[in-house]
Design an enzyme around this catalytic site. Structure first.
Site, PDB file in Angstrom:
ATOM      1  N   ARG A   1      -8.500  -0.421   0.992  1.00  0.00           N
ATOM      2  CA  ARG A   1      -9.095   0.875   1.415  1.00  0.00           C
ATOM      3  C   ARG A   1      -9.112   0.825   3.048  1.00  0.00           C
ATOM      4  NH1 ARG A   1     -13.732   0.327   1.467  1.00  0.00           N
ATOM      5  NH2 ARG A   1     -14.066  -1.598   0.599  1.00  0.00           N
TER       6      ARG A   1
ATOM      7  N   SER B   1     -17.934  -5.166  -1.269  1.00  0.00           N
ATOM      8  CA  SER B   1     -16.427  -5.446  -1.899  1.00  0.00           C
ATOM      9  C   SER B   1     -16.353  -6.909  -1.757  1.00  0.00           C
ATOM     10  CB  SER B   1     -15.525  -4.580  -1.054  1.00  0.00           C
ATOM     11  OG  SER B   1     -16.063  -3.192  -1.154  1.00  0.00           O
TER      12      SER B   1
ATOM     13  N   ARG C   1      -5.093  -7.213  -6.827  1.00  0.00           N
ATOM     14  CA  ARG C   1      -6.031  -6.600  -8.008  1.00  0.00           C
ATOM     15  C   ARG C   1      -5.210  -6.639  -9.322  1.00  0.00           C
ATOM     16  NH1 ARG C   1     -11.496  -4.982  -6.026  1.00  0.00           N
ATOM     17  NH2 ARG C   1     -11.325  -5.218  -4.111  1.00  0.00           N
TER      18      ARG C   1
ATOM     19  N   TYR D   1      -2.982   3.120  -2.783  1.00  0.00           N
ATOM     20  CA  TYR D   1      -3.971   1.870  -3.039  1.00  0.00           C
ATOM     21  C   TYR D   1      -5.247   2.322  -3.731  1.00  0.00           C
ATOM     22  CZ  TYR D   1      -6.172  -2.410  -3.190  1.00  0.00           C
ATOM     23  OH  TYR D   1      -6.767  -3.413  -3.700  1.00  0.00           O
TER      24      TYR D   1
ATOM     25  N   HIS E   1     -23.014   1.222  -5.931  1.00  0.00           N
ATOM     26  CA  HIS E   1     -21.895   0.076  -5.896  1.00  0.00           C
ATOM     27  C   HIS E   1     -22.468  -1.340  -6.364  1.00  0.00           C
ATOM     28  CE1 HIS E   1     -18.467  -2.153  -3.468  1.00  0.00           C
ATOM     29  NE2 HIS E   1     -18.287  -1.811  -4.635  1.00  0.00           N
TER      30      HIS E   1
END
Ligand code: GTP
Ligand code: SPV
Ligand code: MN
Length: 590
Positions: free
Chosen positions: A70, A249, A365, A198, A227
């Site tokens: 990100r 994250s 990922r 992405y 989140h």
């Protein structure tokens, strides 16, 4: 007769005129469509096939090396009023933002196919679910959205019924970082993203819709878009408590959501409801009811192994997309932390050479359907959601912050969440390991002013409310450069204490920062931890916390006059308690 799809059709026409694609494809979400996209990407080299004997229907995607995470510095909230976006967001005036990004979209799909992706975030028949439509020129995005959302005909039918949807426009553009923007127009329920293929930059249902736009809507409508993972913890007596946890994250949500209890916990079971996003709202009974808006996992690969997260590893040997992992000589996916196999080619497709750094990108990922997870809960499809007993905040803190503590009440819990700090990770571009405030793990994702967000959180404390208890955890305390707490499955020991506090069945000691377990309040059977390590994990360093609270005061002040007075008063209460001479430890009441 006018159809409720007219607005959608007009928008698609308008975008086609702007971007000038060669073809338009409306996605139906079928298996045949997915396979056709895979074939196309195998032809273009967007995907390579992994070993079909060990990993049937698994593919590897290598991103452009400049496009692997990100991009927070290129992500904007373009509200009419800059104050509404707040100091926690980058802001651009909506007209300027549209002008700037539309210039980049002009003609950008020449020679390409424009895909229209109708999707639903949440169980298709849930009153808590919301729909969106993403337009993209990336088949990789379509394939990922099919796994991550309820995509296709059923979503389109719901959009036709409701007539409303979030508009997301995406193009990979030419992947030039100088022409990359992720822009949100919350008042228009619109997202425009260009120049990145992405994850969170491009799969617009995820962070852009389900967090930034949804958090804005949630504030207006009285709910929360967070989140957070959601898990169910079932005791040997068959009682299940649902817990939501916000960690920044790459700080352990996927792993906690899929936890397998250690040998010291016969008869206990963790059910997975979600691993990244939680939408919750007060139900008629006053409790918070939560759904996972997603249908799949876009999880961090490195560190995932049969020792750390066996449930995740087991779901990754079929029907998965891997992004930026390494490959073994026989085309199996590989990343750092796997005990078996060795890399032959790194994430950029080069012959593996340790001099080039890790074989898999640290933010590599996997994308996989949630249905492949052995701990996937049938309640994840429940349109009403699940009632939340506890909310857990947590960060990556190598020092100071104990293993776990409990907030004394909701207001204190909101302060604990707002004050969260965490060391940065590879999930976003920029430096890794730098401590920053990341309120409720939402620093990159809250679509409006954090001060208003704190006030919104406080507003749930109403007389009729039966709010969850709030906790803070830290799995990442270090000594001599190594993690002290074993983490992963052993986090079950902390979950048990948390649920015990909700039931009033386990003890704690009161401290100024909150209630902590004493050693005897935790099941530590079989853990190789000595006295010094337990003191470190369960101790409160008052001087350190005085400094921490001074930093928190500065942070709360950085939002100016919008910061809720109640939150500042709560901060002052804890600060003063920390400064007072230490009282003899008192047992906390349940
Ligand atoms: P996002 O998908 O980026 O939102 O991340 P996440 O919060 O789901 O993080 P995830 O569970 O994927 O974990 C990220 C990294 O932290 C992985 O490399 C894990 O192996 C590691 N990790 C997770 N839980 C623990 C833990 O309890 N202890 C330690 N030491 N590491 C952990
Ligand atoms: C995160 O960065 O928190 C993620 C991955 O969950 S992404 O989808 O890229 O946002
Ligand atoms: Mn995330």
């Amino acid at each position: 007769m006018a159809s409720k799809l007219d607005a959608l059709n007009r928008w698609v026409d308008e975008i086609a005129r702007l971007t000038q694609p060669d073809r338009i494809h409306w996605c139906d979400g079928s298996e045949a469509e997915y396979q056709a996209l895979v074939e196309l990407m195998l032809d273009t080299g967007d995907l390579t096939e992994l070993n079909p004997a060990t990993h049937p229907n698994c593919y590897l995607h290598r991103s452009n090396p400049s496009d692997v995470a990100r991009v927070e510095h290129l992500t904007f909230v373009c509200s009419a009023n800059a104050e509404d976006a707040g100091p926690n967001n980058h802001w651009m005036a909506p007209e300027e933002a549209h002008r700037k990004i539309d210039a980049l979209f002009a003609g950008c799909m020449k020679g390409r196919t424009l895909y229209v992706i109708p999707y639903c975030m949440g169980p298709i028949d849930s009153p808590l679910a919301r729909c969106g439509v993403e337009i993209t020129d990336s088949p990789y995005v379509v394939a990922n959205m099919r796994i991550m959302t309820r995509m296709g005909e059923a979503a389109l039918a719901r959009i036709e019924r409701e007539g409303s949807f979030v508009k997301g426009l995406h193009s990979i553009g030419d992947l030039d970082p100088a022409k990359r923007f992720i822009m949100h127009f919350p008042e228009e329920l619109t997202i425009k993203s260009i120049g990145s293929g992405y994850g969170g930059n491009a799969l617009l249902g995820k962070k852009c819709h389900a967090l930034r736009i949804a958090s804005w809507q949630a504030r207006q409508e009285g709910w929360l878009a967070e989140h957070m993972l959601i898990l169910g913890l079932e005791s040997p007596q068959g009682e299940t408590h649902y817990v939501a946890a916000a960690f920044p994250s790459a700080c352990g949500k996927t792993n906690l959501a899929m936890l397998i209890p250690p040998a010291a916990y016969p008869g206990w079971k963790v059910w997975t409801i979600g691993d990244d996003i939680c939408w919750m709202q007060p139900g008629p009974d006053g409790r918070l009811w939560a759904i996972n808006p997603e249908a799949g996992f876009f999880g961090v690969a490195p560190g995932t192994s049969r020792n750390t997260n066996p449930n995740a590893l087991a779901m990754l040997d079929r029907d998965a997309i891997f992004t930026n992992v390494a490959e073994t000589a026989d085309q199996q996916p590989w990343w750092e932390g796997l005990p078996d196999g060795k890399p032959a080619r790194d994430w950029q497709g080069r012959d593996y050479d340790p001099a080039n750094g890790p074989a898999a990108h640290p933010n590599s990922r996997f994308t996989v359907s949630a249905r492949q997870c052995a701990s996937w809960s049938p309640r994840a499809e429940d349109p009403q959601g699940v009632p939340i007993s506890a909310i857990i905040f947590g960060g990556r803190r190598e020092s100071l912050v104990p293993l776990v503590f409990e907030a004394r009440d909701w207001k204190h819990g909101v302060l604990v969440g707002a004050a969260m700090g965490s060391e940065t990770t590879a999930a976003a571009t920029g430096a890794v390991g730098v401590l920053r405030r990341d309120s409720m793990a939402m620093k990159p994702f809250c679509g409006y002013n954090f001060a208003d967000y704190f006030a919104h959180w406080l507003s749930f404390d109403r007389p009729s409310a039966k709010l969850p208890k709030v906790f803070h955890v830290n799995w990442f305390r270090k000594a001599d450069g190594k993690f002290v707490w074993p983490g992963f499955g052993d986090n079950m020991r902390v979950l048990e204490w948390i649920v015990g506090r909700c039931n009033g069945s386990v003890g704690a000691v009161e401290t100024p920062i909150g209630n902590l377990p004493r050693r005897e309040d935790l099941n530590l059977a079989g853990l190789p931890l000595g006295d010094a390590q337990l003191d470190l994990l369960l101790g409160v360093d008052r001087e350190g916390w005085v400094r921490e609270y001074a930093g928190i005061a500065e942070y709360l002040d950085s939002f100016g006059a919008r910061t809720p007075v109640e939150l500042k008063e709560e901060h002052a209460r804890v600060r003063d308690e920390l400064a007072a001479p230490a009282a003899a430890p008192r047992a906390a009441v349940g």
